[in-house]
Every structure is written in C-alpha cells, then in structure tokens.
Design a protein around this motif. Structure first.
Motif, mmCIF file in Angstrom:
data_model
loop_
_atom_site.group_PDB
_atom_site.id
_atom_site.type_symbol
_atom_site.label_atom_id
_atom_site.label_comp_id
_atom_site.label_asym_id
_atom_site.label_seq_id
_atom_site.Cartn_x
_atom_site.Cartn_y
_atom_site.Cartn_z
ATOM 1 N N CYS A 99 1.038 -0.846 0.003
ATOM 2 C CA CYS A 99 -0.007 0.327 -0.028
ATOM 3 C C CYS A 99 0.550 1.332 0.174
ATOM 4 C CB CYS A 99 -1.331 -0.073 1.110
ATOM 5 S SG CYS A 99 -2.044 -1.198 1.377
ATOM 6 N N LEU A 100 -0.011 2.258 -1.350
ATOM 7 C CA LEU A 100 1.007 3.662 -1.234
ATOM 8 C C LEU A 100 1.380 4.114 0.108
ATOM 9 C CD1 LEU A 100 0.327 4.612 -4.453
ATOM 10 C CD2 LEU A 100 2.549 3.302 -3.576
ATOM 11 N N ILE A 101 2.021 4.722 1.226
ATOM 12 C CA ILE A 101 2.028 6.350 1.586
ATOM 13 C C ILE A 101 2.197 6.980 1.355
ATOM 14 C CG2 ILE A 101 3.584 6.436 3.527
ATOM 15 C CD1 ILE A 101 5.541 4.067 3.480
ATOM 16 N N LYS A 102 0.449 7.056 1.910
ATOM 17 C CA LYS A 102 0.176 8.974 1.747
ATOM 18 C C LYS A 102 1.788 10.250 2.102
ATOM 19 C CE LYS A 102 -4.617 7.698 1.262
ATOM 20 N NZ LYS A 102 -4.611 7.227 -0.452
ATOM 21 N N ARG A 103 1.360 10.937 0.930
ATOM 22 C CA ARG A 103 2.338 11.809 1.133
ATOM 23 C C ARG A 103 3.025 12.907 1.515
ATOM 24 N NH1 ARG A 103 7.707 8.252 -1.082
ATOM 25 N NH2 ARG A 103 8.255 6.872 1.270
ATOM 26 N N THR A 104 2.465 14.054 1.539
ATOM 27 C CA THR A 104 2.525 15.120 1.062
ATOM 28 C C THR A 104 3.832 15.998 1.126
ATOM 29 O OG1 THR A 104 3.110 16.544 3.480
ATOM 30 C CG2 THR A 104 0.908 15.253 3.549
ATOM 31 N N SER A 105 2.913 17.355 0.396
ATOM 32 C CA SER A 105 5.014 18.129 -0.130
ATOM 33 C C SER A 105 5.855 18.524 0.833
ATOM 34 C CB SER A 105 4.261 19.255 -0.460
ATOM 35 O OG SER A 105 3.327 19.559 -1.402
ATOM 36 N N ASN A 106 5.631 17.895 2.335
ATOM 37 C CA ASN A 106 6.681 18.562 2.834
ATOM 38 C C ASN A 106 7.457 17.653 2.764
ATOM 39 O OD1 ASN A 106 5.910 21.162 4.108
ATOM 40 N ND2 ASN A 106 4.590 20.253 5.231
ATOM 41 N N HIS A 107 6.915 15.865 2.455
ATOM 42 C CA HIS A 107 7.892 14.969 1.751
ATOM 43 C C HIS A 107 9.327 14.717 1.413
ATOM 44 C CE1 HIS A 107 9.929 10.726 0.362
ATOM 45 N NE2 HIS A 107 9.470 11.246 -0.422
ATOM 46 N N LEU A 108 9.077 16.365 0.426
ATOM 47 C CA LEU A 108 10.235 16.571 -0.820
ATOM 48 C C LEU A 108 11.431 17.007 0.252
ATOM 49 C CD1 LEU A 108 8.121 17.538 -3.445
ATOM 50 C CD2 LEU A 108 9.192 15.432 -3.332
ATOM 51 N N PHE A 109 11.418 17.640 1.662
ATOM 52 C CA PHE A 109 11.928 18.490 1.836
ATOM 53 C C PHE A 109 13.462 17.243 2.270
ATOM 54 C CE2 PHE A 109 9.495 21.646 2.552
ATOM 55 C CZ PHE A 109 10.466 22.794 2.358
ATOM 56 N N SER A 110 12.998 15.889 2.663
ATOM 57 C CA SER A 110 13.790 15.313 2.616
ATOM 58 C C SER A 110 14.503 14.581 1.753
ATOM 59 C CB SER A 110 13.287 13.779 2.837
ATOM 60 O OG SER A 110 11.957 13.422 2.043
ATOM 61 N N VAL A 111 14.165 15.123 0.063
ATOM 62 C CA VAL A 111 15.000 14.981 -1.487
ATOM 63 C C VAL A 111 16.920 15.573 -0.965
ATOM 64 C CG1 VAL A 111 14.968 14.281 -3.660
ATOM 65 C CG2 VAL A 111 12.904 14.019 -1.957
ATOM 66 N N ILE A 112 17.050 15.148 -1.042
ATOM 67 C CA ILE A 112 18.431 15.655 -1.374
ATOM 68 C C ILE A 112 19.712 15.357 -2.217
ATOM 69 C CG2 ILE A 112 20.622 16.467 0.366
ATOM 70 C CD1 ILE A 112 19.005 16.243 3.012
ATOM 71 N N LYS A 125 15.709 11.784 -9.657
ATOM 72 C CA LYS A 125 15.325 11.538 -8.153
ATOM 73 C C LYS A 125 13.730 12.863 -7.851
ATOM 74 C CE LYS A 125 17.739 12.544 -5.037
ATOM 75 N NZ LYS A 125 19.035 11.931 -4.032
ATOM 76 N N PHE A 126 14.186 13.976 -7.661
ATOM 77 C CA PHE A 126 13.072 14.716 -7.570
ATOM 78 C C PHE A 126 11.873 14.857 -7.614
ATOM 79 C CE2 PHE A 126 11.232 18.643 -6.593
ATOM 80 C CZ PHE A 126 11.444 19.093 -5.012
ATOM 81 N N LYS A 127 11.985 14.810 -9.450
ATOM 82 C CA LYS A 127 11.153 14.242 -10.454
ATOM 83 C C LYS A 127 9.902 13.102 -9.825
ATOM 84 C CE LYS A 127 11.844 17.882 -14.068
ATOM 85 N NZ LYS A 127 11.427 17.145 -15.547
ATOM 86 N N ALA A 128 10.563 12.123 -9.730
ATOM 87 C CA ALA A 128 10.108 10.826 -9.293
ATOM 88 C C ALA A 128 9.418 11.053 -7.994
ATOM 89 C CB ALA A 128 11.328 9.487 -9.459
ATOM 90 N N GLU A 129 9.542 11.145 -6.837
ATOM 91 C CA GLU A 129 9.376 11.601 -5.142
ATOM 92 C C GLU A 129 8.606 12.916 -5.754
ATOM 93 O OE1 GLU A 129 9.456 9.933 -2.346
ATOM 94 O OE2 GLU A 129 10.961 8.879 -3.444
ATOM 95 N N LYS A 130 7.679 13.822 -6.412
ATOM 96 C CA LYS A 130 6.806 14.210 -6.529
ATOM 97 C C LYS A 130 6.056 13.297 -7.431
ATOM 98 C CE LYS A 130 5.821 19.054 -8.828
ATOM 99 N NZ LYS A 130 4.028 18.501 -9.203
ATOM 100 N N ALA A 131 6.445 13.115 -8.175
ATOM 101 C CA ALA A 131 5.253 12.358 -8.789
ATOM 102 C C ALA A 131 4.293 11.143 -7.313
ATOM 103 C CB ALA A 131 6.008 11.486 -10.145
ATOM 104 N N LYS A 132 5.388 10.889 -6.870
ATOM 105 C CA LYS A 132 4.025 9.905 -5.812
ATOM 106 C C LYS A 132 3.170 11.592 -4.887
ATOM 107 C CE LYS A 132 8.268 6.789 -5.240
ATOM 108 N NZ LYS A 132 9.385 6.746 -4.842
ATOM 109 N N ILE A 133 3.110 12.440 -4.981
ATOM 110 C CA ILE A 133 2.159 12.857 -4.033
ATOM 111 C C ILE A 133 1.295 13.557 -4.734
ATOM 112 C CG2 ILE A 133 2.881 15.128 -2.285
ATOM 113 C CD1 ILE A 133 5.607 14.610 -1.696
ATOM 114 N N ALA A 134 -0.070 13.899 -4.550
ATOM 115 C CA ALA A 134 -0.889 14.543 -5.176
ATOM 116 C C ALA A 134 -1.326 15.396 -4.407
ATOM 117 C CB ALA A 134 -2.088 13.677 -4.894
#
Length: 187
Positions: A99-112, A125-134
């Motif tokens: 099951c997908l973990i629902k993430r918020t935009s704030n999750h993107l602060f962990s992409v470094i 990598k950033f775009k891939a993580e952003k695509a997981k967030i509605a």
C-alpha cells in the motif's frame, strides 16, 4: 484435479453456484507486487451487482490472483474462511506492505542531492518523488527542490538570487548547470 476439501472456504461457500446469467468480467490480475487496497477496490466496483452474494464474491476473487498471490491463496488453511470480509482481511494483512504511503509536499524536503550525484540525476530523483504526491503545493515543492542542493552549487545560488521561480524554471536552470557538474567530476 484439486481436492475440494483443500479449499480455504467453508463447505457452504465452496458449493455455492454462480448466479444465473453471470459472465466473467475482465479483472485486473493481482500478482502480489502492487497495492492490495487498489486491487480490492477494483474488484468491489467490478462485482457491484454481486456484493450481496458473499460466497460468490469469495470464489470469484480467487480468479483475480496470479503468480505469488495465487501461491499465497493455496497456502491458506482448509475451511478457514467463512465470508468475503474474512478473505479481504487476510488478503490485506498479507499484502499491506504494497500500500502506498500517503505523502505530503513536505516529504520533498527529505530529497537531497548527494555530493556524487549529477544535477540531472537529482532532478530525476526529485521528479520521481514529486510524482508520488497528489496535490503538491508549488511553493513548497520549489523551495524543497532548492534546499536539496548543496549551498556551494551554482544552481543553489542561482535559485536563491532569482526572483520567485516556479518549479519549471528551476528544472530549466538545472539543465544549464549540468555542465558545472561535468567539469567538477573531471577534476
């Protein structure tokens, strides 16, 4: 031929006949490597006309399983499942890790950006993580993209000095800084 006593369903469920006029619908097959909740929702919506026939729901659900999931089904204890709610619960417990973990935009602060990583790879990598967030907040996304960069990187400086940039402009600026990365790696 499979022995009927090996079925995980009670005898009542196992011996239930298909409703008159039932034709097999096109089901998305579940192999055990996708979101189990999504599969159950799809199954429920496909079988909406038969949701009151619990035993039939159980029997047809097993036809939507393939591969690893079909193997899992055959490991269930004989006569251990009485209704579709039990089957759904056991199925969900087994495959809840998908099951997908629902993430918020704030999750993107962990992409470094790692020090060895190119700007091109960081953007991917950033775009891939952003695509997981509605429903991403554009300001948070743009800020987190910039903050994931090392402060000494020219792109970081360009994004800080630039006026309020939108994410698309940040990506375009990142492409221009790919040469800086290549020069740094050749040193």
């Amino acid at each position: 031929m499979t022995n009927i006593s090996m079925s995980p369903f009670t005898d009542e469920t196992q011996w239930t006949d298909s409703p008159r006029g039932f034709t097999v619908s096109h089901f998305t097959l579940y192999m055990g490597d996708e979101n189990s909740d999504r599969h159950l929702k799809h199954y429920h919506s496909t079988m909406i006309l038969y949701r009151n026939n619990d035993a039939f729901m159980c029997k047809i659900f097993t036809t939507t399983l393939l591969g690893e999931a079909q193997g899992w089904y055959h490991t269930l204890s004989s006569r251990s499942i009485q209704n579709f709610n039990e089957l759904s619960l056991i199925f969900t417990k087994e495959y809840s890790f998908n099951c997908l973990i629902k993430r918020t935009s704030n999750h993107l602060f962990s992409v470094i950006k790692d020090h060895w990583e190119t700007i091109c790879n960081y953007v991917k990598k950033f775009k891939a993580e952003k695509a997981k967030i509605a429903g991403c907040n554009e300001d948070i996304v743009t800020t987190s993209f910039r903050n994931g960069l090392p402060t000494e990187h020219p792109l970081f400086i360009g994004l800080i000095m630039g006026e309020k940039l939108i994410l698309a402009a940040s990506y375009a600026l990142a492409e221009k800084h790919t040469l800086w990365d290549k020069a740094k790696q050749s040193m």
